[in-house]
Design a protein around this motif. Structure first.
Motif, PDB file in Angstrom:
ATOM      1  N   TYR A 168     -70.474  10.086 -17.348  1.00 58.84           N
ATOM      2  CA  TYR A 168     -69.260  10.756 -17.821  1.00 58.84           C
ATOM      3  C   TYR A 168     -68.872  11.941 -16.944  1.00 58.84           C
ATOM      4  CZ  TYR A 168     -69.709   8.474 -22.480  1.00 58.84           C
ATOM      5  OH  TYR A 168     -69.789   7.587 -23.525  1.00 58.84           O
ATOM      6  N   THR A 169     -69.589  12.165 -15.858  1.00 60.19           N
ATOM      7  CA  THR A 169     -69.494  13.454 -15.172  1.00 60.19           C
ATOM      8  C   THR A 169     -68.115  13.741 -14.603  1.00 60.19           C
ATOM      9  OG1 THR A 169     -71.787  13.020 -14.519  1.00 60.19           O
ATOM     10  CG2 THR A 169     -70.754  15.000 -13.651  1.00 60.19           C
ATOM     11  N   ALA A 170     -67.450  12.751 -14.023  1.00 63.34           N
ATOM     12  CA  ALA A 170     -66.141  13.005 -13.415  1.00 63.34           C
ATOM     13  C   ALA A 170     -65.131  13.441 -14.474  1.00 63.34           C
ATOM     14  CB  ALA A 170     -65.660  11.768 -12.674  1.00 63.34           C
ATOM     15  N   ALA A 171     -65.093  12.744 -15.593  1.00 64.86           N
ATOM     16  CA  ALA A 171     -64.172  13.124 -16.669  1.00 64.86           C
ATOM     17  C   ALA A 171     -64.547  14.478 -17.255  1.00 64.86           C
ATOM     18  CB  ALA A 171     -64.172  12.055 -17.758  1.00 64.86           C
ATOM     19  N   ASN A 172     -65.853  14.724 -17.406  1.00 68.37           N
ATOM     20  CA  ASN A 172     -66.294  16.034 -17.895  1.00 68.37           C
ATOM     21  C   ASN A 172     -65.868  17.144 -16.955  1.00 68.37           C
ATOM     22  OD1 ASN A 172     -67.529  14.900 -20.143  1.00 68.37           O
ATOM     23  ND2 ASN A 172     -69.570  14.878 -19.226  1.00 68.37           N
ATOM     24  N   ALA A 173     -65.923  16.886 -15.652  1.00 67.90           N
ATOM     25  CA  ALA A 173     -65.538  17.895 -14.668  1.00 67.90           C
ATOM     26  C   ALA A 173     -64.074  18.264 -14.815  1.00 67.90           C
ATOM     27  CB  ALA A 173     -65.819  17.388 -13.261  1.00 67.90           C
ATOM     28  N   ARG A 174     -63.229  17.270 -15.048  1.00 67.67           N
ATOM     29  CA  ARG A 174     -61.804  17.555 -15.169  1.00 67.67           C
ATOM     30  C   ARG A 174     -61.525  18.456 -16.366  1.00 67.67           C
ATOM     31  NH1 ARG A 174     -61.709  12.302 -12.953  1.00 67.67           N
ATOM     32  NH2 ARG A 174     -61.645  11.215 -14.975  1.00 67.67           N
ATOM     33  N   PHE A 175     -62.227  18.230 -17.476  1.00 70.47           N
ATOM     34  CA  PHE A 175     -62.062  19.136 -18.614  1.00 70.47           C
ATOM     35  C   PHE A 175     -62.634  20.505 -18.304  1.00 70.47           C
ATOM     36  CE2 PHE A 175     -63.960  21.120 -22.399  1.00 70.47           C
ATOM     37  CZ  PHE A 175     -62.793  21.380 -23.115  1.00 70.47           C
ATOM     38  N   ALA A 176     -63.838  20.549 -17.748  1.00 71.31           N
ATOM     39  CA  ALA A 176     -64.484  21.835 -17.462  1.00 71.31           C
ATOM     40  C   ALA A 176     -63.621  22.709 -16.564  1.00 71.31           C
ATOM     41  CB  ALA A 176     -65.849  21.596 -16.830  1.00 71.31           C
ATOM     42  N   GLN A 177     -62.923  22.091 -15.628  1.00 70.46           N
ATOM     43  CA  GLN A 177     -62.073  22.864 -14.713  1.00 70.46           C
ATOM     44  C   GLN A 177     -60.849  23.447 -15.402  1.00 70.46           C
ATOM     45  OE1 GLN A 177     -61.958  19.752 -11.600  1.00 70.46           O
ATOM     46  NE2 GLN A 177     -62.659  21.333 -10.179  1.00 70.46           N
ATOM     47  N   THR A 178     -60.450  22.896 -16.537  1.00 74.02           N
ATOM     48  CA  THR A 178     -59.371  23.530 -17.299  1.00 74.02           C
ATOM     49  C   THR A 178     -59.866  24.767 -18.039  1.00 74.02           C
ATOM     50  OG1 THR A 178     -59.693  22.287 -19.376  1.00 74.02           O
ATOM     51  CG2 THR A 178     -58.328  21.257 -17.663  1.00 74.02           C
ATOM     52  N   VAL A 179     -61.177  24.826 -18.283  1.00 77.94           N
ATOM     53  CA  VAL A 179     -61.773  25.964 -18.983  1.00 77.94           C
ATOM     54  C   VAL A 179     -62.146  27.063 -17.996  1.00 77.94           C
ATOM     55  CG1 VAL A 179     -63.669  26.715 -20.474  1.00 77.94           C
ATOM     56  CG2 VAL A 179     -62.636  24.450 -20.802  1.00 77.94           C
ATOM     57  N   GLU A 180     -62.761  26.699 -16.894  1.00 83.10           N
ATOM     58  CA  GLU A 180     -63.198  27.660 -15.877  1.00 83.10           C
ATOM     59  C   GLU A 180     -62.653  27.269 -14.501  1.00 83.10           C
ATOM     60  OE1 GLU A 180     -67.196  29.838 -16.495  1.00 83.10           O
ATOM     61  OE2 GLU A 180     -67.658  27.709 -16.771  1.00 83.10           O
ATOM     62  N   PRO A 181     -61.373  27.379 -14.297  1.00 82.75           N
ATOM     63  CA  PRO A 181     -60.795  26.943 -13.016  1.00 82.75           C
ATOM     64  C   PRO A 181     -61.277  27.753 -11.815  1.00 82.75           C
ATOM     65  CG  PRO A 181     -59.173  28.109 -14.336  1.00 82.75           C
ATOM     66  CD  PRO A 181     -60.350  27.867 -15.230  1.00 82.75           C
ATOM     67  N   HIS A 182     -61.796  28.942 -12.057  1.00 78.85           N
ATOM     68  CA  HIS A 182     -62.224  29.801 -10.945  1.00 78.85           C
ATOM     69  C   HIS A 182     -63.740  29.775 -10.728  1.00 78.85           C
ATOM     70  CE1 HIS A 182     -58.140  31.211 -10.975  1.00 78.85           C
ATOM     71  NE2 HIS A 182     -58.266  31.641 -12.226  1.00 78.85           N
ATOM     72  N   ASN A 183     -64.433  28.866 -11.384  1.00 78.42           N
ATOM     73  CA  ASN A 183     -65.885  28.757 -11.255  1.00 78.42           C
ATOM     74  C   ASN A 183     -66.196  27.987  -9.966  1.00 78.42           C
ATOM     75  OD1 ASN A 183     -68.591  27.879 -11.402  1.00 78.42           O
ATOM     76  ND2 ASN A 183     -68.572  27.888 -13.643  1.00 78.42           N
ATOM     77  N   ALA A 184     -66.654  28.699  -8.951  1.00 79.10           N
ATOM     78  CA  ALA A 184     -66.883  28.083  -7.642  1.00 79.10           C
ATOM     79  C   ALA A 184     -67.962  27.010  -7.708  1.00 79.10           C
ATOM     80  CB  ALA A 184     -67.252  29.155  -6.620  1.00 79.10           C
ATOM     81  N   ALA A 185     -69.021  27.256  -8.480  1.00 82.08           N
ATOM     82  CA  ALA A 185     -70.092  26.267  -8.597  1.00 82.08           C
ATOM     83  C   ALA A 185     -69.575  24.997  -9.256  1.00 82.08           C
ATOM     84  CB  ALA A 185     -71.255  26.844  -9.397  1.00 82.08           C
ATOM     85  N   LEU A 186     -68.751  25.145 -10.270  1.00 82.14           N
ATOM     86  CA  LEU A 186     -68.166  23.988 -10.945  1.00 82.14           C
ATOM     87  C   LEU A 186     -67.266  23.210  -9.995  1.00 82.14           C
ATOM     88  CD1 LEU A 186     -67.253  22.201 -13.294  1.00 82.14           C
ATOM     89  CD2 LEU A 186     -65.691  24.050 -13.978  1.00 82.14           C
ATOM     90  N   ASN A 187     -66.432  23.899  -9.252  1.00 81.79           N
ATOM     91  CA  ASN A 187     -65.518  23.217  -8.344  1.00 81.79           C
ATOM     92  C   ASN A 187     -66.281  22.469  -7.246  1.00 81.79           C
ATOM     93  OD1 ASN A 187     -63.278  24.079  -9.790  1.00 81.79           O
ATOM     94  ND2 ASN A 187     -63.105  25.981  -8.617  1.00 81.79           N
ATOM     95  N   ALA A 188     -67.370  23.061  -6.781  1.00 79.72           N
ATOM     96  CA  ALA A 188     -68.194  22.379  -5.776  1.00 79.72           C
ATOM     97  C   ALA A 188     -68.870  21.152  -6.382  1.00 79.72           C
ATOM     98  CB  ALA A 188     -69.234  23.337  -5.214  1.00 79.72           C
ATOM     99  N   ARG A 189     -69.349  21.282  -7.606  1.00 79.26           N
ATOM    100  CA  ARG A 189     -69.994  20.154  -8.283  1.00 79.26           C
ATOM    101  C   ARG A 189     -68.985  19.025  -8.520  1.00 79.26           C
ATOM    102  NH1 ARG A 189     -73.492  16.255  -9.445  1.00 79.26           N
ATOM    103  NH2 ARG A 189     -73.933  15.968 -11.649  1.00 79.26           N
TER     104      ARG A 189
END
Length: 254
Positions: A168-189
């Motif tokens: 589920y990681t790709a879909a989870n990432a898209r949601f997570a980026q709406t919550v923390e769009p400036h999280n560099a670690a998240l964006n790299a992941r």
């Protein structure tokens, strides 16, 4: 110990763990065929099955594997898992001789009320409680229970490998980026996940340290998550913030 995710069904992973002597265990076999194929290809002998919860996509292949290999099946105390030969509960330790491995059992109610995870050999076999960049839906538990369960997992060593039950990681990432769009670690992941999936490779396991840096459901006390929750009317306490995140994810269209 070698840790191998076996794709199964639509988006499940069955986890195969084996030593160098040909002994193997599997976790949450939703179907038997991928397990049997992997055992044959790697010349392994199956010694045990571990189950985390009762959902059919996690136990559907266990009966055939038990009968074919005459092996024990470890599962939580739940009558809905009739295939079990051994019941395990929170605080139990499971010691296997072939392969030589030890796992601690933790109760993690939330996704289901009887969900358990197995922790040992550097891995967290977490079923549908924790996903990379996400967490499971609450089919039976409450936000209070699920948040507490995730906090227990968050306290494990950072190098622990998170071995979850779905891709589920790709879909989870898209949601997570709406919550923390400036999280560099998240964006790299998220970028890493896109690259892995484009190459038809699994996005998991991931380290718990990575999840702590990227997964909003483990980051309800981080400033950007609190800001998001405040905008959604739920900034008062960690459980309320978790509930708001889970509700938003339930309705999210990737």
């Amino acid at each position: 110990m070698h840790v191998v995710p076996l794709p199964a069904l639509a988006d499940n992973y069955i986890w195969l763990l084996h030593d160098d002597s040909g002994n193997a265990i599997v976790v949450d076999p939703g179907e038997s065929e991928p397990v049997e194929a992997a055992l044959h290809a790697r010349k392994l002998t199956l010694r045990a099955v571990l189950l985390t919860h009762h959902h059919p996509d996690h136990i559907g292949g266990a009966e055939r594997l038990k009968e074919a290999f005459n092996i024990p099946v470890y599962a939580p105390e739940d009558d809905r898992i009739a295939v079990a030969t051994h019941r395990v509960k929170d605080g139990d330790s499971l010691a296997l001789s072939q392969p030589a491995a030890r796992f601690d059992v933790m109760a993690v109610p939330g996704h289901t009320l009887t969900h358990i995870v197995y922790v040992g050999e550097g891995v967290l076999l977490c079923g549908d409680t924790l996903f990379s960049l996400g967490c499971g839906r609450m089919f039976e538990g409450t936000p209070t229970q699920m948040h507490a369960s995730l906090q227990r997992l968050a306290a494990l060593p950072g190098e622990t490998l998170v071995c979850c039950g779905h891709e589920y990681t790709a879909a989870n990432a898209r949601f997570a980026q709406t919550v923390e769009p400036h999280n560099a670690a998240l964006n790299a992941r998220a970028q890493e996940v896109d690259t892995l999936r484009a190459a038809h490779r699994p996005s998991v396991p991931a380290t718990l340290a990575s999840e702590l840096a990227c997964n909003p459901f483990l980051r309800v006390n981080s400033d950007e998550v609190i800001d998001w929750c405040r905008r959604h009317g739920a900034a008062n306490d960690p459980v309320a913030r978790f509930a708001a995140l889970r509700s938003a994810k339930d309705a999210f269209k990737a």
